[in-house]
Design a protein around this motif. Structure first.
Motif, short mmCIF file in Angstrom:
data_model
loop_
_atom_site.label_atom_id
_atom_site.label_comp_id
_atom_site.label_asym_id
_atom_site.label_seq_id
_atom_site.Cartn_x
_atom_site.Cartn_y
_atom_site.Cartn_z
N LEU A 1 0.82 -1.21 0.00
CA LEU A 1 0.00 0.00 0.00
C LEU A 1 0.86 1.26 0.00
N GLN A 2 1.92 1.25 0.78
CA GLN A 2 2.82 2.41 0.80
C GLN A 2 3.53 2.57 -0.55
N PHE A 3 3.90 1.46 -1.14
CA PHE A 3 4.54 1.49 -2.46
C PHE A 3 3.60 2.12 -3.50
N LEU A 4 2.35 1.68 -3.50
CA LEU A 4 1.37 2.24 -4.45
C LEU A 4 1.16 3.73 -4.20
N MET B 1 11.61 -2.52 -10.59
CA MET B 1 11.97 -2.13 -9.24
C MET B 1 11.31 -3.05 -8.23
N ASP B 2 11.86 -3.06 -7.01
CA ASP B 2 11.30 -3.82 -5.91
C ASP B 2 10.27 -2.97 -5.18
N PRO B 3 9.34 -3.61 -4.46
CA PRO B 3 8.32 -2.84 -3.74
C PRO B 3 8.75 -2.39 -2.34
N ASP B 4 9.98 -2.73 -1.92
CA ASP B 4 10.37 -2.45 -0.53
C ASP B 4 10.74 -1.00 -0.28
N MET C 1 23.22 -3.09 -26.30
CA MET C 1 22.56 -1.86 -26.74
C MET C 1 23.17 -0.66 -26.01
N ASN C 2 22.49 0.45 -26.06
CA ASN C 2 23.05 1.72 -25.57
C ASN C 2 22.58 1.99 -24.15
N TYR C 3 23.49 1.87 -23.18
CA TYR C 3 23.05 2.06 -21.80
C TYR C 3 23.90 3.11 -21.08
N THR C 4 23.35 3.59 -19.98
CA THR C 4 24.05 4.53 -19.13
C THR C 4 23.66 4.27 -17.68
N THR C 5 24.23 5.01 -16.76
CA THR C 5 23.92 4.83 -15.33
C THR C 5 23.59 6.17 -14.70
N ILE C 6 22.81 6.13 -13.64
CA ILE C 6 22.58 7.32 -12.82
C ILE C 6 22.69 6.90 -11.36
N GLU C 7 23.15 7.79 -10.53
CA GLU C 7 23.27 7.50 -9.10
C GLU C 7 21.96 7.81 -8.39
N ILE C 8 21.58 6.92 -7.48
CA ILE C 8 20.37 7.12 -6.70
C ILE C 8 20.69 6.89 -5.23
N ASP C 9 19.90 7.52 -4.37
CA ASP C 9 20.05 7.33 -2.93
C ASP C 9 19.20 6.15 -2.50
N GLN C 10 19.78 5.28 -1.71
CA GLN C 10 19.04 4.14 -1.20
C GLN C 10 18.51 4.43 0.19
N ARG C 11 17.27 4.04 0.46
CA ARG C 11 16.68 4.22 1.78
C ARG C 11 16.68 2.90 2.54
N GLU C 12 16.33 2.99 3.79
CA GLU C 12 16.11 1.78 4.56
C GLU C 12 14.82 1.12 4.07
N ARG C 13 14.74 -0.20 4.21
CA ARG C 13 13.53 -0.91 3.82
C ARG C 13 12.36 -0.37 4.63
N PHE C 14 11.21 -0.13 3.96
CA PHE C 14 10.07 0.48 4.62
C PHE C 14 9.52 -0.38 5.75
N ALA C 15 9.39 -1.69 5.49
CA ALA C 15 8.86 -2.60 6.51
C ALA C 15 9.27 -4.02 6.16
N GLY C 16 9.15 -4.90 7.14
CA GLY C 16 9.47 -6.31 6.89
C GLY C 16 10.97 -6.54 6.79
N VAL C 17 11.32 -7.72 6.34
CA VAL C 17 12.73 -8.09 6.19
C VAL C 17 12.96 -8.60 4.78
#
Length: 313
Positions: free
Chosen positions: A19-22, A93-96, A187-203
Motif C-alpha cells: 500500500l505504501q509502495f502504491l 523495481m522492488d516494492p520495498d 545496446m546503448n546504456y548509461t547509469t545514474i546515481e540514486i540514494d538508497q533508503r532503509e527498507r520500509f517494513a518487513g525483512v
C-alpha cells in the motif's frame, strides 16, 4: 500520442509494503507526462500480498497482476513481469522502497535522451557490512571471470525501452541470471546515481542461501571458471605428485633408509578419489544445466491473471 510506462514489480511476502509502495509511486507517476500501469508478479506468497493487490485492482485498472502457481525465484518472476508489461518504457523495481520512487522522473528524463537502458547505481548501500563485503567480492569476481562488466553498485531499479525488453525476452534459457542477460543484450546504456533508503517494513527475503544460489547461477551460466579451476588444480596436483615421487626416490636411494607404510598409501588413494569426484561433480553440473535447457519448458507457470484479460477470477 502519450507514451506508456510499465512498472514491473516482482512481489514475495510484501503485505506490509504494498500500500505504501502504491501511494508513493502514484504521487510521482501522476506528475509525469506519461500513461502508466503496474505489473505485479506474485512469486508464490502465502500471506495477504495477493489479496491486497486484488482489492486495489478492483478500483484501479492500472494495477495488473500475474500470480505464479508456485515460487519460481525472482529471475523468473521478473521475466513474467517483463513479458506482460505493455509500456513503451519499463521500470523494474522492488516494492520495498529501498530504491525510492522519487527517483523515477530522473530515470524517465535520462531515457528520453536516446538510451535503451538506464541502470540505477546506489551511492551508498544501506546494508550490513558482511552483505556489502559479499556484494563487492561477488561482482568483482563475476566481472573478472565472465567479462560482463556489470556496473558496480547496481540497484534493482532500472528503466529500459520496449525494444530492449523484446530483445531481452528473446533469451529463453532456463538458467537465468537477470543482470547477466541485461548485459548480453547490450545496446546503448548509461547509469545514474540514486540514494538508497532503509527498507520500509518487513525483512529482506534475499537471505544468505539465496545469495549463494545467485552467485552459483551467475558463475555457471556466464563463465567456465569452475572447469578452468579443475584443469589447473589437476595440473598442479600431477606436477606436485611427480615432484614428490622423484623426491622420495632420491631420498630413499641416497639419504634415508625408510619403509613406506600403508596409511600414507590409503590417504593418497582417498585424496585422489575425492578429487576425481570433485571434478566429475563440476562437469556434471554443466551437463545437468544443459539437460534442463534441452527440455525447453516454459519459464513460468501462471495460476491467475488480474486486469490482464486472461483467465481472470
Amino acid at each position: 500520442m502519450r507514451k506508456k510506462l510499465s512498472l514491473a514489480v516482482p512481489v514475495y511476502y510484501e503485505q506490509e509494503v504494498i500500500l505504501q509502495f502504491l501511494k508513493e509511486t502514484k504521487e510521482v507517476l501522476d506528475t509525469l507526462p506519461v500513461d502508466y500501469e503496474y505489473v505485479f508478479v506474485d512469486d508464490g506468497s502465502k500471506d495477504k500480498t495477493v489479496e491486497i493487490i486484488k482489492e486495489q485492482a478492483k478500483t484501479n485498472d492500472k494495477i495488473k497482476m500475474v500470480v505464479l502457481s508456485y515460487n519460481h525465484g525472482k529471475a523468473f518472476a521478473a521475466t513474467a513481469a517483463f513479458t506482460h508489461a505493455s509500456g513503451d518504457y519499463i521500470l523494474y523495481m522492488d516494492p520495498d522502497l529501498q530504491d525510492p520512487p522519487h527517483e523515477i522522473p530522473v530515470f524517465f528524463e535520462k531515457i528520453q535522451q536516446g538510451y535503451d537502458l538506464v541502470w540505477g547505481i546506489r551511492r551508498e548501500k544501506k546494508d550490513k557490512f558482511i552483505n556489502r563485503l559479499y556484494s563487492r567480492v561477488f561482482w568483482g569476481t563475476l566481472n573478472k571471470y565472465t567479462g560482463l562488466e556489470i556496473p558496480k553498485g547496481i540497484a534493482v531499479m532500472r528503466m529500459f525501452t520496449r525494444e530492449f525488453a523484446d530483445n531481452l525476452l528473446s533469451y529463453k534459457e532456463t538458467n537465468r541470471f537477470v543482470e547477466g542477460l541485461f548485459m548480453k543484450v547490450g545496446m546503448n546504456y548509461t547509469t545514474i546515481e540514486i540514494d538508497q533508503r532503509e527498507r520500509f517494513a518487513g525483512v529482506s527475503k534475499f537471505n544468505f542461501k539465496r545469495k549463494m544460489q545467485l552467485a552459483f547461477d551467475a558463475i555457471f551460466d556466464f563463465s567456465e571458471l569452475p572447469l578452468k579451476f579443475a584443469v589447473r588444480l589437476g595440473f598442479f596436483l600431477i606436477l606436485g605428485g611427480l615432484v614428490g615421487l622423484v623426491a622420495l626416490v632420491i631420498a630413499r636411494l641416497f639419504f634415508i633408509d625408510y619403509q613406506a607404510g600403508w596409511p600414507s598409501l590409503v590417504a593418497l588413494i582417498v585424496m585422489g578419489f575425492g578429487l576425481q569426484l570433485f571434478f566429475l561433480g563440476i562437469v556434471s553440473i554443466y551437463i545437468g544445466r544443459m539437460y534442463r535447457e534441452t527440455k525447453n519448458r516454459p519459464l513460468f507457470s501462471v495460476k491467475e491473471y488480474v486486469n490482464l484479460g486472461k483467465k481472470e477470477s
